[in-house]
Scaffold this active site. Structure first.
Site, PDB file in Angstrom:
ATOM      1  N   ASP A  82       0.833  -1.198   0.000  1.00  0.00           N
ATOM      2  CA  ASP A  82       0.000   0.000   0.000  1.00  0.00           C
ATOM      3  C   ASP A  82       0.880   1.265   0.000  1.00  0.00           C
ATOM      4  O   ASP A  82       1.882   1.332   0.724  1.00  0.00           O
ATOM      5  CB  ASP A  82      -0.861  -0.031   1.272  1.00  0.00           C
ATOM      6  N   GLU A 103       1.767  -0.609  -5.003  1.00  0.00           N
ATOM      7  CA  GLU A 103       0.710   0.359  -5.301  1.00  0.00           C
ATOM      8  C   GLU A 103       1.403   1.724  -5.312  1.00  0.00           C
ATOM      9  O   GLU A 103       1.590   2.358  -4.277  1.00  0.00           O
ATOM     10  CB  GLU A 103      -0.385   0.349  -4.226  1.00  0.00           C
TER      11      GLU A 103
HETATM   12  C1  NOJ Z   1      -4.421   2.963  -0.860  1.00  0.00           C
HETATM   13  C2  NOJ Z   1      -5.531   2.019  -0.564  1.00  0.00           C
HETATM   14  O1  NOJ Z   1      -5.796   1.241  -1.705  1.00  0.00           O
HETATM   15  C3  NOJ Z   1      -6.704   2.862  -0.121  1.00  0.00           C
HETATM   16  O2  NOJ Z   1      -7.893   2.130  -0.060  1.00  0.00           O
HETATM   17  C4  NOJ Z   1      -6.348   3.483   1.195  1.00  0.00           C
HETATM   18  O3  NOJ Z   1      -7.382   4.366   1.589  1.00  0.00           O
HETATM   19  C5  NOJ Z   1      -5.045   4.276   1.115  1.00  0.00           C
HETATM   20  N1  NOJ Z   1      -4.032   3.589   0.377  1.00  0.00           N
HETATM   21  C6  NOJ Z   1      -4.504   4.532   2.487  1.00  0.00           C
HETATM   22  O4  NOJ Z   1      -4.022   3.348   3.035  1.00  0.00           O
END
Ligand code: NOJ
Length: 561
Positions: free
Chosen positions: A228, A285
């Site tokens: 993440d 991500e």
């Molecule tokens: C990316 C995640 O996919 C999202 O759902 C989240 O709100 C943010 N990062 C913070 O962790």
């Protein structure tokens, strides 16, 4: 080899896992299905999906033909950001079950030849995490505070935040705490909600805790991690002010995204994963552009995959799509990595709605009933199926988001009182946020909660019209979106499209036309039907009334005679 760990549940030992063990470096070509645990299947009937619900429905994923699943967070969490606010990285929240439930899930998935990737959330913890509570209690200047990013405020009495950074979810990215004497004191940074304090990744203590967390899940048999906010861990030294107050434009350079220090962190993680048997993976991500920068995340000694969000953000336009595909294959190819294609996930408007909007529509903050330019649902779905046919024909790996195989649209009519996204709350309703893509799945047309559970409870309301989209209905309909996805995945595997290479048949105009592994892929993004060349259509995104013509917003895969 030094330090090899082999666990009971690691996939090599799964008796029926021929599919998953067939290739080394499986992740280069894999189709990975994202499960959003809250909304997949609910075994205990409390209205929120759970791990036992997932285990009970894994056969649907095997039937679809995915190689792996990625599970969004199921860890202990106050659920202020649907679990992306973790209060214990090494335990399961009772909402989702227990560690024993998790072990069962992994074992059942491996028995079906499905690998399991879990979500790792290293940029921030929950403010309920013991590490943050200790930091608050220990006070300014302490070792505990240095785990997070605490700073004194500006202004005469420190009453102003340390810099002008804004939270991705709206509002400022700093919150001031009360010190032990009850007086307002330092501020802490949170690039997301105030309940998600950012770690200070320059602190070795933080780095070591996450190495332990990685080992904890690897030892339990997971096949990898989706990381993440992988572009956010390193912040520019001195935390300078920034003249772009809207942090949601993730692709803009900034002092908090895509700073060079992140790469050393992932090199250390990669070395750790390489010590384990079984081809475990890291997927970033990282909202990074241009693609030649994103590819830094997947250099040979870093992560294996990075979501291609530049591709996801591309509108329904042949020229643009050709360009992004070319640039992606060149950029990732230059570092020996696959492109990781993706069209939907739990943070963006589902592509079965998104692709119907005009190219310049502003969708990042979510959509709802009052959004201008809402598309015709049938057109949007046609485009989505054509876009999927294109994506699954490309070399590299691809991620699917639960429900896209049913052609689920974004849910628009969620009552205000039911919306739960922190972006909705923090913006006082100005941003609809992401709830519309997170509504629990429809499994059985005639079931309670459309088969999500047997109590009828659902943490977000399910549109009644989704009964017609339920999986059991679609299984019986050869023209359904589900059957189209199953066929696409089967053919993709049979023709090894993920391992192929592209040759362009046409390089301009509204028709995309390319070859991969002897399969010709034609996508019509123009405004009139076109004649198809000689050959056999093996996959069509819509039923073809005239087998010699490809209608608008449709795609075919053909075998040439
Ligand atoms: C990316 C995640 O996919 C999202 O759902 C989240 O709100 C943010 N990062 C913070 O962790």
């Amino acid at each position: 080899m030094k330090g090899k760990h082999v666990t009971m549940t690691s996939i090599e030992h799964a008796p029926n896992a021929a599919r998953a063990t067939a290739t080394a470096e499986w992740w280069r070509t894999a189709v990975i299905y994202q499960i959003y645990p809250r909304s997949f299947a609910d075994a205990n009937g409390d209205g929120v999906g759970d791990l036992r619900g997932i285990t009970g429905r894994l056969d649907a994923i095997a039937e679809l033909g995915a190689d792996a699943v990625w599970l969004s967070p199921f860890y202990t969490s106050p659920q202020n950001d649907a679990g992306y606010d973790v209060a214990d990285y090494c335990d399961v929240d009772p909402l989702f079950g227990t560690l024993a439930d998790f072990d069962e899930l992994v074992e059942a998935a491996h028995a079906l030849g499905i690998r399991v990737i879990v979500d790792l959330v290293p940029n921030h913890s929950s403010s309920e995490h013991r590490w943050f509570r200790e930091a608050l209690a220990a006070g300014p200047g302490s070792a505990e505070r240095s785990r997070y990013i605490f700073r004194d405020g500006r202004g005469e009495a420190g009453e102003l935040p340390p810099n002008n950074w804004q939270s991705t979810f709206d509002g400022r990215a700093w919150t001031r705490v009360a010190e032990a004497d009850g007086q307002p004191g330092q501020w802490y940074l949170h690039l997301f909600d105030s309940s998600q304090p950012d770690f200070d990744w320059s602190n070795r203590w933080v780095q070591e805790r996450f190495l332990e967390i990685l080992r904890f899940w690897l030892d339990r048999g997971v096949d990898g991690f989706r990381v993440d906010v992988a572009h956010g861990l390193d912040k520019e030294h001195g935390l300078p002010d920034y003249d772009q107050p809207d942090l949601t434009d993730f692709f803009r350079p900034s002092p908090h995204w895509a700073q060079p220090g992140v790469h050393a962190i992932y090199r250390e993680w990669r070395a750790l994963l390489d010590d384990y048997a079984g081809d475990r993976v890291l997927c970033a991500e990282a909202w990074v552009s241009p693609l030649t920068s994103l590819s830094d995340w997947v250099r040979p000694d870093e992560m294996h995959q990075a979501f291609n969000f530049v591709y996801l953000a591309t509108s329904w336009d042949a020229e643009e799509l050709r360009r992004v595909i070319r640039d992606s294959l060149a950029a990732f190819g230059a570092v020996g990595a696959p492109s990781t294609w993706v069209l939907s996930n739990h943070d963006v408007v589902r592509h079965a709605t998104r692709l119907g909007f005009a190219a310049d529509a502003e969708l990042f903050h979510g959509i709802g009933p009052s959004t201008p330019g809402l598309p015709d649902p049938a057109t949007a779905l046609r485009r989505a199926r054509a876009a999927t046919a294109l994506m699954l024909a490309l070399p590299g790996s691809a991620y699917l988001y639960q429900g896209e195989e049913l052609g689920l649209p974004e849910a628009l009519d969620i009552p205000d009182a039911d919306r739960q996204d922190p972006a909705w709350r923090r913006s006082a309703g100005e941003r609809y946020g992401r709830d519309g893509c997170r509504v629990p799945l429809p499994w059985e047309a005639d079931g309670t909660a459309i088969g999500f559970n047997d109590t009828g409870l659902s943490w977000l309301p399910q549109p009644e019209q989704w009964r017609t989209l339920a999986r059991d209905r679609q299984r019986l309909d050869p023209a359904s979106t589900l059957r189209f996805y199953e066929r696409a995945l089967r053919l993709r595997r049979e023709h090894a499209l993920g391992a192929g290479a592209i040759a362009w048949e046409r390089t301009s105009g509204d028709v995309m036309d390319l070859r991969n592994q002897g399969i010709r892929v034609i996508v019509n993004l123009g405004d009139h039907a076109i004649a198809l060349p000689a050959g056999t259509v093996v996959l069509s995104s819509v039923p073809l009334d005239d087998p010699a013509r490809l209608p608008v917003d449709a795609a075919v895969w053909m075998r040439e005679e």
